[in-house]
Design a protein around this motif. Structure first.
Motif, PDB file in Angstrom:
ATOM      1  N   PHE A   5     -11.669 -41.451  73.665  1.00  0.00           N
ATOM      2  CA  PHE A   5     -11.407 -40.482  72.598  1.00  0.00           C
ATOM      3  C   PHE A   5     -10.453 -41.057  71.556  1.00  0.00           C
ATOM      4  N   GLY A   6      -9.422 -41.733  72.003  1.00  0.00           N
ATOM      5  CA  GLY A   6      -8.456 -42.302  71.057  1.00  0.00           C
ATOM      6  C   GLY A   6      -9.101 -43.302  70.125  1.00  0.00           C
ATOM      7  N   LEU A   7      -9.906 -44.180  70.684  1.00  0.00           N
ATOM      8  CA  LEU A   7     -10.539 -45.217  69.876  1.00  0.00           C
ATOM      9  C   LEU A   7     -11.632 -44.643  68.983  1.00  0.00           C
ATOM     10  N   SER A   8     -12.512 -43.826  69.551  1.00  0.00           N
ATOM     11  CA  SER A   8     -13.646 -43.328  68.764  1.00  0.00           C
ATOM     12  C   SER A   8     -13.216 -42.351  67.673  1.00  0.00           C
ATOM     13  N   LEU A   9     -12.296 -41.458  67.973  1.00  0.00           N
ATOM     14  CA  LEU A   9     -11.849 -40.521  66.939  1.00  0.00           C
ATOM     15  C   LEU A   9     -11.073 -41.234  65.838  1.00  0.00           C
ATOM     16  N   SER A  10     -10.358 -42.286  66.181  1.00  0.00           N
ATOM     17  CA  SER A  10      -9.652 -43.061  65.155  1.00  0.00           C
ATOM     18  C   SER A  10     -10.638 -43.748  64.222  1.00  0.00           C
ATOM     19  N   VAL A  11     -11.702 -44.283  64.775  1.00  0.00           N
ATOM     20  CA  VAL A  11     -12.719 -44.933  63.942  1.00  0.00           C
ATOM     21  C   VAL A  11     -13.442 -43.895  63.081  1.00  0.00           C
ATOM     22  N   ILE A  12     -13.699 -42.722  63.638  1.00  0.00           N
ATOM     23  CA  ILE A  12     -14.342 -41.655  62.859  1.00  0.00           C
ATOM     24  C   ILE A  12     -13.438 -41.231  61.709  1.00  0.00           C
ATOM     25  N   GLY A  13     -12.134 -41.081  61.967  1.00  0.00           N
ATOM     26  CA  GLY A  13     -11.199 -40.726  60.900  1.00  0.00           C
ATOM     27  C   GLY A  13     -11.151 -41.772  59.805  1.00  0.00           C
ATOM     28  N   ALA A  14     -11.152 -43.041  60.201  1.00  0.00           N
ATOM     29  CA  ALA A  14     -11.139 -44.120  59.212  1.00  0.00           C
ATOM     30  C   ALA A  14     -12.431 -44.124  58.391  1.00  0.00           C
ATOM     31  N   ALA A  15     -13.558 -43.946  59.049  1.00  0.00           N
ATOM     32  CA  ALA A  15     -14.842 -43.941  58.344  1.00  0.00           C
ATOM     33  C   ALA A  15     -14.944 -42.774  57.373  1.00  0.00           C
ATOM     34  N   TRP A  16     -14.460 -41.634  57.792  1.00  0.00           N
ATOM     35  CA  TRP A  16     -14.493 -40.451  56.935  1.00  0.00           C
ATOM     36  C   TRP A  16     -13.611 -40.666  55.707  1.00  0.00           C
ATOM     37  N   GLY A  17     -12.427 -41.222  55.911  1.00  0.00           N
ATOM     38  CA  GLY A  17     -11.522 -41.500  54.791  1.00  0.00           C
ATOM     39  C   GLY A  17     -12.087 -42.541  53.843  1.00  0.00           C
ATOM     40  N   ILE A  18     -12.712 -43.586  54.402  1.00  0.00           N
ATOM     41  CA  ILE A  18     -13.317 -44.616  53.553  1.00  0.00           C
ATOM     42  C   ILE A  18     -14.474 -44.030  52.750  1.00  0.00           C
ATOM     43  N   PHE A  19     -15.232 -43.135  53.369  1.00  0.00           N
ATOM     44  CA  PHE A  19     -16.321 -42.465  52.648  1.00  0.00           C
ATOM     45  C   PHE A  19     -15.775 -41.660  51.471  1.00  0.00           C
ATOM     46  N   LEU A  20     -14.731 -40.880  51.718  1.00  0.00           N
ATOM     47  CA  LEU A  20     -14.171 -40.054  50.642  1.00  0.00           C
ATOM     48  C   LEU A  20     -13.592 -40.911  49.520  1.00  0.00           C
TER      49      LEU A  20
END
Length: 164
Positions: A5-20
């Motif tokens: 969860f720590g690794l995957s949610l961190s990557v999801i947060g980074a991807a979402w921010g990069i998208f925005l």
């Protein structure tokens, strides 16, 4: 599960921010091409949240080792202190989950601030540094999350032998 969860949610947060950030940066660069290179720092701030998740995954992975002793016929004996296993397991789970959720929030916050920074810089170049300060504060959320996760994981002691 905490490590995942720590690794995957961190990557999801980074991807979402990069998208925005990236979508606004590309759109604003049509009007003002000069903003492309200096606004890439916003993408780097988003990527930092994924790195925080990787750091926490390394810390949590270092806590877990194969138990020795007290194993008969491929199963654990009754001599194990099961409450220590439960405490350490839930500690690893909660620290990974808290880091992951914090980094999702941090990634989205940095993405929104980076998007605003790109759009404002396209209109007026004097606004870049002012909005970048807000983006730095949004990135600090991820740092706070990893600090809390490390504090939580410090109490996770898995017993490795029957004596513990």
């Amino acid at each position: 599960m905490g490590l995942a969860f720590g690794l995957s949610l961190s990557v999801i947060g980074a991807a979402w921010g990069i998208f925005l950030t990236g979508s606004s940066l590309v759109g604003a660069a049509v009007k003002s091409p000069r903003i492309r290179s200096k606004n890439l720092i916003s993408v780097i701030f988003c990527e930092a949240t994924a790195i925080y998740g990787v750091i926490m995954a390394i810390v949590l992975n270092g806590l877990m080792k194969k138990p020795e002793g007290g194993i008969e016929n491929g199963s654990f004996t009754d001599e194990w202190n099961w409450s220590s296993f439960y405490f350490a397991g839930y500690g690893v789970f909660s620290s990974g989950l808290s880091v992951g959720l914090t980094n999702v929030a941090s990634g989205v916050a940095v993405g929104i601030a980076g998007s605003s920074c790109a759009l404002a810089d396209a209109q007026d170049s004097s606004l870049f540094v002012k909005i970048l300060i807000v983006e730095i504060f949004a990135s600090a959320l991820g740092i706070f999350g990893i600090i809390v996760g490390i504090i939580q994981s410090n109490s996770c002691q898995f017993p490795y032998d029957v004596a513990n």
